[in-house]
Design a protein around this motif. Structure first.
Motif, PDB file in Angstrom:
ATOM      1  N   THR A  63     -14.077 -16.194  48.243  1.00  0.00           N
ATOM      2  CA  THR A  63     -13.585 -17.569  48.333  1.00  0.00           C
ATOM      3  C   THR A  63     -12.913 -17.904  49.664  1.00  0.00           C
ATOM      4  N   ASN A  86     -21.958 -12.723  46.822  1.00  0.00           N
ATOM      5  CA  ASN A  86     -20.765 -12.041  47.338  1.00  0.00           C
ATOM      6  C   ASN A  86     -20.966 -11.568  48.770  1.00  0.00           C
ATOM      7  N   VAL A 120     -20.149 -17.988  52.720  1.00  0.00           N
ATOM      8  CA  VAL A 120     -21.009 -17.208  51.826  1.00  0.00           C
ATOM      9  C   VAL A 120     -22.459 -17.614  52.050  1.00  0.00           C
ATOM     10  N   ALA A 146     -19.754 -19.730  44.005  1.00  0.00           N
ATOM     11  CA  ALA A 146     -20.246 -18.919  45.125  1.00  0.00           C
ATOM     12  C   ALA A 146     -21.714 -18.539  44.927  1.00  0.00           C
TER      13      ALA A 146
END
Length: 331
Positions: A137, A165, A141, A162
């Motif tokens: 966050t 990762n 991304v 998102a």
């Protein structure tokens, strides 16, 4: 190949240290932060380094004028804040072909030579290093295709939104044609440029393992010191029971854990844990320091208890001082 190192920020999150020394020149173990970035470079492929600097530019110029390096170093002033994209565009006159960009406060294990090789094979406008994290966050991304093309670029999403990762890990290889896409003036490379070219299939993602730390806050500064220490990225100093200790330090009857102590420091009958102490500092007896950054030429009186504090250069802290969090500024 030319390299741009982005070092234009004021380093305000490491204030008051950065009111004395620009962040790129702060000592991390036996080298400055910016030299940690230079260590990543494959010297046989690099002919010029441009440091995009916006704060205490003369200090940075003077420092590099006194270094003997294998490549030319140019400090390009940033008169007003330009953002990451504007800072890169401000260096355009120094760029003659494919070039590398690195954020100037990164401690990373990315293999630059492999990144450059993969970029050249991919024939795209931009290739960026990618690192997998648990919580994306705070970062840019990406969504990655099977052939490692970046499909979307998402800046600092909510966790539930998102795309993955995999985060932007702050190292790019770019073609000079990208300047034609960049808007004039201050702008963000991540928000204003990458988001435009990713859907066009012009971005390649280079994943790497190991470590990635942004040394911009007190806690991440300590993490960066620990990472350099554990990865043996130091040439002088000594490993004493899991601590990095520089020359001419005197540590008497003290318990020191996971700490990094620069030259000419003295510690007496105290407990120090996960802290960084810069040169010429004195810690009197019966002190407890944890998760604390101690500036240069500091004297800490007897019986002090300091946790999560960043201490200004040249401070004299009175006996019995207790503080949790924040900064201690020189009076």
């Amino acid at each position: 190949m030319e390299v741009i190192i982005l070092a234009g920020g004021f380093g305000s999150r490491l204030s008051p240290w950065t009111s004395h020394v620009p962040k790129p020149l702060l000592p991390m173990l036996d080298k400055t932060l910016v030299e940690r970035v230079l260590d990543l470079l494959p010297f046989n492929e690099i002919n010029k380094v441009i440091i995009a600097a916006g704060y205490r530019v003369k200090d940075i110029e003077t420092y590099f004028n006194n270094l003997d390096l294998e490549f030319e170093v140019i400090v390009q002033p940033e008169e007003v804040p330009l953002g990451t994209g504007g800072a890169i565009a401000n260096c355009r006159k120094h760029i003659t072909g494919t070039f590398l960009v690195i954020n100037g406060d990164l401690i990373t294990s990315v293999d630059i030579s492999s990144l450059i090789k993969h970029h050249r094979n991919s024939k795209v406008l931009a290739s960026i290093s990618l690192f997998e994290v648990d919580d994306p966050t705070r970062f840019g991304v990406v969504e990655l295709s099977e052939d490692k093309k970046i499909l979307q670029f998402q800046e600092k999403p909510k966790l539930e939104d998102a795309l993955s990762n995999l985060i932007n890990a702050g190292t790019y290889v770019l073609e000079p044609e990208i300047f034609e896409i960049m808007p004039k003036g201050a702008h963000s490379m991540e928000r204003d440029v990458f988001t435009k070219i990713a859907p066009l299939g012009e971005m390649y993602g280079f994943e790497f393992k190991g470590y990635f730390v942004d040394a911009g806050t007190p806690s991440s500064w300590l993490e960066s010191c620990r990472t350099c220490f554990n990865d043996n990225r130091w040439n002088s100093g000594t490993n004493v029971d899991g601590n990095w200790i520089a020359e001419n330090c005197v540590i008497s009857d003290s318990e020191v854990k996971e700490s990094y102590i620069l030259e000419n420091c003295e510690i007496n009958k105290s407990q120090i844990s996960n802290s960084c102490i810069l040169s010429n500092s004195l810690i009197e007896s019966n002190c407890i320091l944890s998760n604390t950054l101690v500036g240069e030429n500091v004297k800490i009186g007897k019986g002090c208890n300091l946790e999560n504090v960043i201490i200004d250069f040249n401070s004299i802290i009175p006996d019995g001082w207790k503080q949790s969090g924040g900064m201690y500024q020189n009076q």
